[in-house]
Design a protein around this motif. Sequence first.
Motif, PDB file in Angstrom:
ATOM      1  N   ASP A 207     -90.798  -5.487  -3.483  1.00  0.00           N
ATOM      2  CA  ASP A 207     -91.683  -4.657  -2.667  1.00  0.00           C
ATOM      3  C   ASP A 207     -90.887  -3.555  -1.966  1.00  0.00           C
ATOM      4  O   ASP A 207     -91.128  -3.241  -0.798  1.00  0.00           O
ATOM      5  CB  ASP A 207     -92.403  -5.527  -1.629  1.00  0.00           C
ATOM      6  CG  ASP A 207     -93.710  -4.908  -1.130  1.00  0.00           C
ATOM      7  OD1 ASP A 207     -94.287  -4.071  -1.843  1.00  0.00           O
ATOM      8  OD2 ASP A 207     -94.150  -5.268  -0.025  1.00  0.00           O
ATOM      9  N   HIS A 209     -90.792  -0.386  -1.289  1.00  0.00           N
ATOM     10  CA  HIS A 209     -91.536   0.873  -1.232  1.00  0.00           C
ATOM     11  C   HIS A 209     -91.005   1.827  -0.173  1.00  0.00           C
ATOM     12  O   HIS A 209     -91.551   2.911   0.027  1.00  0.00           O
ATOM     13  CB  HIS A 209     -93.021   0.610  -0.988  1.00  0.00           C
ATOM     14  CG  HIS A 209     -93.311  -0.353   0.110  1.00  0.00           C
ATOM     15  ND1 HIS A 209     -92.871  -0.185   1.398  1.00  0.00           N
ATOM     16  CD2 HIS A 209     -93.995  -1.534   0.101  1.00  0.00           C
ATOM     17  CE1 HIS A 209     -93.285  -1.190   2.153  1.00  0.00           C
ATOM     18  NE2 HIS A 209     -93.960  -2.028   1.382  1.00  0.00           N
ATOM     19  N   ASN A 212     -90.035  -1.448   3.946  1.00  0.00           N
ATOM     20  CA  ASN A 212     -89.539  -2.793   4.236  1.00  0.00           C
ATOM     21  C   ASN A 212     -88.050  -2.710   4.549  1.00  0.00           C
ATOM     22  O   ASN A 212     -87.208  -3.422   3.981  1.00  0.00           O
ATOM     23  CB  ASN A 212     -89.803  -3.733   3.069  1.00  0.00           C
ATOM     24  CG  ASN A 212     -91.254  -4.165   3.004  1.00  0.00           C
ATOM     25  OD1 ASN A 212     -91.907  -4.290   4.030  1.00  0.00           O
ATOM     26  ND2 ASN A 212     -91.760  -4.391   1.811  1.00  0.00           N
ATOM     27  N   ASP A 228     -92.209 -11.118  -1.897  1.00  0.00           N
ATOM     28  CA  ASP A 228     -92.661 -10.792  -3.253  1.00  0.00           C
ATOM     29  C   ASP A 228     -91.510 -10.854  -4.249  1.00  0.00           C
ATOM     30  O   ASP A 228     -91.666 -10.422  -5.398  1.00  0.00           O
ATOM     31  CB  ASP A 228     -93.284  -9.398  -3.291  1.00  0.00           C
ATOM     32  CG  ASP A 228     -94.632  -9.342  -2.593  1.00  0.00           C
ATOM     33  OD1 ASP A 228     -95.452 -10.238  -2.840  1.00  0.00           O
ATOM     34  OD2 ASP A 228     -94.863  -8.414  -1.793  1.00  0.00           O
ATOM     35  N   ASP A 237     -88.555  -2.938  -9.917  1.00  0.00           N
ATOM     36  CA  ASP A 237     -88.035  -2.770  -8.564  1.00  0.00           C
ATOM     37  C   ASP A 237     -87.824  -1.290  -8.246  1.00  0.00           C
ATOM     38  O   ASP A 237     -88.038  -0.855  -7.117  1.00  0.00           O
ATOM     39  CB  ASP A 237     -86.726  -3.544  -8.405  1.00  0.00           C
ATOM     40  CG  ASP A 237     -86.788  -4.574  -7.287  1.00  0.00           C
ATOM     41  OD1 ASP A 237     -87.896  -4.849  -6.775  1.00  0.00           O
ATOM     42  OD2 ASP A 237     -85.737  -5.125  -6.925  1.00  0.00           O
ATOM     43  N   VAL A 240     -91.436   0.615  -7.819  1.00  0.00           N
ATOM     44  CA  VAL A 240     -92.190   0.456  -6.570  1.00  0.00           C
ATOM     45  C   VAL A 240     -91.907   1.625  -5.636  1.00  0.00           C
ATOM     46  O   VAL A 240     -92.816   2.148  -4.983  1.00  0.00           O
ATOM     47  CB  VAL A 240     -91.847  -0.885  -5.894  1.00  0.00           C
ATOM     48  CG1 VAL A 240     -92.485  -0.978  -4.513  1.00  0.00           C
ATOM     49  CG2 VAL A 240     -92.308  -2.051  -6.762  1.00  0.00           C
ATOM     50  N   ARG A 284     -97.443  -1.398 -11.012  1.00  0.00           N
ATOM     51  CA  ARG A 284     -97.452  -1.579  -9.563  1.00  0.00           C
ATOM     52  C   ARG A 284     -98.826  -1.283  -8.962  1.00  0.00           C
ATOM     53  O   ARG A 284     -99.293  -1.998  -8.061  1.00  0.00           O
ATOM     54  CB  ARG A 284     -96.408  -0.662  -8.929  1.00  0.00           C
ATOM     55  CG  ARG A 284     -96.475  -0.586  -7.403  1.00  0.00           C
ATOM     56  CD  ARG A 284     -96.185  -1.934  -6.749  1.00  0.00           C
ATOM     57  NE  ARG A 284     -96.247  -1.847  -5.288  1.00  0.00           N
ATOM     58  CZ  ARG A 284     -95.797  -2.773  -4.468  1.00  0.00           C
ATOM     59  NH1 ARG A 284     -95.259  -3.877  -4.962  1.00  0.00           N
ATOM     60  NH2 ARG A 284     -95.882  -2.628  -3.164  1.00  0.00           N
ATOM     61  N   LEU A 288    -101.188  -3.977  -6.929  1.00  0.00           N
ATOM     62  CA  LEU A 288    -101.745  -3.819  -5.581  1.00  0.00           C
ATOM     63  C   LEU A 288    -103.263  -3.968  -5.601  1.00  0.00           C
ATOM     64  O   LEU A 288    -103.843  -4.628  -4.719  1.00  0.00           O
ATOM     65  CB  LEU A 288    -101.374  -2.454  -5.009  1.00  0.00           C
ATOM     66  CG  LEU A 288    -101.944  -2.172  -3.616  1.00  0.00           C
ATOM     67  CD1 LEU A 288    -101.371  -3.125  -2.581  1.00  0.00           C
ATOM     68  CD2 LEU A 288    -101.703  -0.723  -3.209  1.00  0.00           C
ATOM     69  N   GLU A 291    -103.973  -7.624  -5.726  1.00  0.00           N
ATOM     70  CA  GLU A 291    -103.726  -8.279  -4.446  1.00  0.00           C
ATOM     71  C   GLU A 291    -104.885  -8.029  -3.485  1.00  0.00           C
ATOM     72  O   GLU A 291    -105.347  -8.932  -2.792  1.00  0.00           O
ATOM     73  CB  GLU A 291    -102.419  -7.766  -3.835  1.00  0.00           C
ATOM     74  CG  GLU A 291    -101.171  -8.315  -4.486  1.00  0.00           C
ATOM     75  CD  GLU A 291    -100.917  -9.761  -4.105  1.00  0.00           C
ATOM     76  OE1 GLU A 291    -100.616 -10.048  -2.937  1.00  0.00           O
ATOM     77  OE2 GLU A 291    -101.039 -10.620  -5.003  1.00  0.00           O
TER      78      GLU A 291
END
Length: 339
Positions: A207, A209, A212, A228, A237, A240, A284, A288, A291
């Motif tokens: 995650d 992006h 984080n 995640d 990776d 994202v 990706r 989302l 989710e």
Amino acid sequence: MPEFEPLYTTTSAESIGRFVAHHYVLSEPLACRMVNRGFNDVYLVTTASGDRYVFRLSHHRARGAADVRTETDFLAHLARCGVPVAAAVPARDGNLFVRGEAAEGRREGVLFPAIDGRMPDVASQSDAHANGVTLARVHDAAMSYQPEAPLYRLDLDHLLHRPLARVENLCRTIGSDDGGFLQEVCARTAAGIEAMQGLAWTHCHGDCHGFNARIGAAGEAVFFDFDDSGRGYLAYDLAVFLWAKLSFGRRFHAAWHAFVDGYRSVRPISAADFEAAHAFVIVRHIWLMGEQASRSREWGSEPVRWITQQREFLEGWEAQQLGARLMSLTDGSMGDFEP
């Protein structure tokens, strides 16, 4: 026996404070407040001596139970390797995570040290560069990490096919019909990725992006939120971050280039992985959407209706971005293609 069955309960900050005090050795009394309610519930805990911690209570998700054992073990490995991350604080019994009973069932909790520093700026090239450097360091350290029975494998089933099924189920529920477009674009994307040769696998952040992380005084990006994470495509990776800079109307191409430069200052990116990252942008986006769709029973269908309005972005990315890249690869040059 209650007449109403809970899907999800919001735990009070007071009870979280008591729970943390019971399970962790911290200077009391503790002050606790909720800072975010979302895919997980996050609380800020401040001790009597002024030390600050973040307690994350995992949510029940459609993908399955939170893999906090692998997540916290991986973070401990990264910290030992000198990667700037917020590693879990051990509980009184030495475990890196705890469990507690909520009305809807057992939930996992992890205590992290609060990270000093500021939130990254979405368009900042220096912040993007710092994110690229830290992700590369994560991937370097991952080469020596051997997880024991991880719950998640970030393959196309986990990232694309199952999320697509959740989106389609929501569309049927609310009477939205995309004419099979989502199935078609996902099938083309999966086929394209599966045809690519030499794609690397690693233990992914999952995650990355750009948000984080916190940017310290020296400009270093300290990573958190690894829930995640799992072994999967390295290109995902990378994708994202690319997705975060170019989706939902954003046009931060320079930040993406700075991120890649930062990553490459630590370790190389193969041509195959770099090209695959552009295909994984669609993966990706579907992830989302899936989710969000899986939360419709809790949030309601209207807050997630936006997922039925993504055809323009997916069509545009597939036609303009991937099509242009394939053409440029055919004639042997990348021309002036932005991403």
